[in-house]
Design an enzyme around this catalytic site. Structure first.
Site, PDB file in Angstrom:
ATOM      1  N   GLU A  27      31.589  41.606  35.206  1.00 58.19           N
ATOM      2  CA  GLU A  27      32.403  41.401  36.308  1.00 58.19           C
ATOM      3  C   GLU A  27      33.567  40.279  36.044  1.00 58.19           C
ATOM      4  O   GLU A  27      33.073  39.117  35.460  1.00 58.19           O
ATOM      5  CB  GLU A  27      31.669  41.022  37.654  1.00 58.19           C
ATOM      6  CG  GLU A  27      30.861  42.231  38.299  1.00 58.19           C
ATOM      7  CD  GLU A  27      30.411  41.942  39.520  1.00 58.19           C
ATOM      8  OE1 GLU A  27      30.679  41.039  40.256  1.00 58.19           O
ATOM      9  OE2 GLU A  27      29.282  42.781  40.004  1.00 58.19           O
TER      10      GLU A  27
ATOM     11  N   ARG B 250      22.182  43.534  40.334  1.00 60.72           N
ATOM     12  CA  ARG B 250      23.079  42.795  39.212  1.00 60.72           C
ATOM     13  C   ARG B 250      23.445  44.030  38.115  1.00 60.72           C
ATOM     14  O   ARG B 250      22.744  44.832  37.748  1.00 60.72           O
ATOM     15  CB  ARG B 250      22.217  41.731  38.477  1.00 60.72           C
ATOM     16  CG  ARG B 250      22.033  40.433  39.421  1.00 60.72           C
ATOM     17  CD  ARG B 250      23.317  39.950  39.326  1.00 60.72           C
ATOM     18  NE  ARG B 250      23.274  38.664  40.152  1.00 60.72           N
ATOM     19  CZ  ARG B 250      23.533  38.615  41.679  1.00 60.72           C
ATOM     20  NH1 ARG B 250      23.713  39.335  42.242  1.00 60.72           N
ATOM     21  NH2 ARG B 250      23.121  37.300  42.179  1.00 60.72           N
TER      22      ARG B 250
ATOM     23  N   HIS C  19      31.566  44.516  44.462  1.00 61.33           N
ATOM     24  CA  HIS C  19      30.803  43.604  44.863  1.00 61.33           C
ATOM     25  C   HIS C  19      30.637  43.212  46.230  1.00 61.33           C
ATOM     26  O   HIS C  19      30.818  42.143  46.375  1.00 61.33           O
ATOM     27  CB  HIS C  19      30.748  42.524  43.894  1.00 61.33           C
ATOM     28  CG  HIS C  19      29.506  41.783  43.755  1.00 61.33           C
ATOM     29  ND1 HIS C  19      29.037  40.991  42.716  1.00 61.33           N
ATOM     30  CD2 HIS C  19      28.479  41.576  44.552  1.00 61.33           C
ATOM     31  CE1 HIS C  19      27.991  40.404  42.688  1.00 61.33           C
ATOM     32  NE2 HIS C  19      27.584  40.675  43.816  1.00 61.33           N
TER      33      HIS C  19
END
Length: 328
Positions: free
Chosen positions: A272, A243, A290
Site C-alpha cells: 500500500e 493485512r 483500506h
C-alpha cells in the site's frame, strides 16, 4: 510554575475532536495537510518529540529509532497493528510503544461481512453494469452468484475481529470454521457453533469462503501463498480485511485469472498504497481502499485511546495498551 507540556508530534491528520483535545493537553505539532511523512521527517520528529503519534503508514524502523533523541520515551500508535514499528528496537532504547486495540472490531468485521456478501453475489459486477449503462433487462441465467446460507466460512485468525466476523456470518446461515494458534474457549466455540482446524491446509481445502483476520507477523507473511491458494476449491472466495502482506498478491492474481478460485474481496494490499496491476480490472475481485476502520466513531475512539495512553504514561503509570514484543 506549571509543569512543562509534553511535546507531541502527530504524523497524519486525525479527527478534529481528537486534534483539539491533544492541543489542549499537550504541546502538539499536527500534520495540517495530511501528507505522508518522509523518512527524514520521521527522523526530525523522533529527534524533537517526547511522544510520537504515528499511524500504520509510517515506517518506524531501526534506522529511524537509531537517530531518536533521548527525550523520546513513547510511541503512541494510532492504530491496532504495529508491524510498521520495530517494537523490539524501541523497547531496547527504553521507548514504550502503545496501540489502540479493540475499538475497530465491529467496524472491520462489518466490512469483512460486506465483502463476504458482495463477492459471491457479484454485487460489484452488477453495480458496474448499471454505471456503464449496459443493463438490458433481467434474464434467468444472467449474473448468477452463489447462495451464502449453508456454505462453509473458514476464518484465519480467531481473535476479536475474527469472532465478530463469525457472529455476523452465523446470522446469515454460514457454517463457522476457524484456524488459530490455539482453539478459543469451549464456551466461545459453542456460542459460534465453530469448528477448530489445527491444520490450515486441511481447512482451506474444505471451505467455500476464507476470511483473513490474523495480524501481519514474520510467521504470517505470505501465509496465503501459491501453494495454499491451490488448495482452495475452484468455487471458493478469499476475503482479506487484515493485512495485505498475509497474501502473495502476485499468486492471488494468477489464481483469479486462471479460475483456481472464484473471486476475492480485498481491503488491504501488500504494498500500500500501490495495488498490483494484475488485480485491477479483474471482474471477480472487489477492491476497497483500506476502509475497514473508516467510521467517524471508530477513528475518534482510536484517538481517545491514544490520548489515554499518553496521559497515563505522562502521569508515571503503565499505559493500558502497552505493546509487549514477546506477544507479537
Amino acid at each position: 510554575m506549571p509543569a512543562k507540556k509534553l511535546k507531541i508530534v502527530v504524523t497524519r491528520k486525525l479527527p478534529a475532536p481528537v486534534e483539539l483535545r491533544m492541543k489542549e493537553l499537550f504541546d502538539t505539532s499536527l500534520n495540517q495537510d495530511d501528507h505522508a511523512f518522509t523518512h527524514e521527517e520521521l527522523v526530525a520528529a523522533v529527534q524533537t518529540a517526547d511522544v510520537l503519534v504515528p499511524t500504520v503508514t509510517d515506517r518506524i524502523d531501526s534506522k529511524v529509532l537509531a537517530r531518536a533523541g533521548d527525550q523520546l520515551r513513547l510511541i503512541a500508535q494510532f492504530g491496532a497493528g504495529v508491524d510498521n514499528i520495530d517494537v523490539q528496537s524501541a523497547v531496547q532504547r527504553g521507548i514504550t510503544v502503545t496501540n489502540t486495540p479493540g475499538v475497530l472490531t465491529d467496524d472491520t468485521a462489518d466490512v469483512a461481512m460486506a465483502l463476504i456478501l458482495a463477492v459471491p453475489r457479484r454485487l460489484h459486477e452488477g453495480a458496474m453494469v448499471m454505471e456503464n449503462g449496459t443493463f438490458d433487462g433481467w434474464t434467468p441465467t444472467w449474473m448468477m452468484g452463489r447462495r451464502l446460507a449453508g456454505k462453509r466460512l473458514g476464518i484465519v485468525g480467531m481473535g476479536r475481529i475474527g469472532q465478530a466476523v463469525a457472529r455476523r456470518a452465523k446470522a446469515f446461515g454460514l457454517q463457522i470454521h476457524y484456524h488459530n494458534r490455539k482453539p478459543v474457549s469451549p464456551r466461545t466455540e459453542e456460542l459460534l457453533e465453530a469448528t477448530y482446524w489445527d491444520s490450515l491446509d486441511q481447512m482451506l481445502s474444505r471451505m467455500d469462503i476464507v476470511s483473513i483476520n490474523c495480524p501481519h507477523t514474520p510467521a504470517t507473511f505470505h501465509l496465503m501463498n501459491s501453494r495454499r491458494l491451490d488448495l482452495m476449491k475452484p468455487e471458493a472466495y478469499l476475503i482479506n480485511t487484515a493485512r495485505g502482506e498475509v497474501i502473495d498478491e502476485a499468486a492471488l492474481a494468477r489464481a483469479l485469472k486462471s479460475g483456481k478460485i472464484a473471486g476475492a474481496g480485498l481491503d488491504v494490499f501488500e504494498r500500500e498504497p500501490a495495488v498490483s496491476e494484475d488485480l485491477i480490472g479483474l471482474p471477480n475481485v472487489l477492491l476497497l481502499p483500506h476502509m475497514g476502520s473508516a467510521t467517524i466513531e471508530g477513528r475518534t475512539e482510536m484517538g481517545e485511546k491514544v490520548i489515554i495512553n499518553i496521559k497515563t504514561f505522562a502521569d508515571g503509570h503503565r499505559p493500558p495498551d502497552r505493546v509487549i514484543p514477546a506477544i507479537l
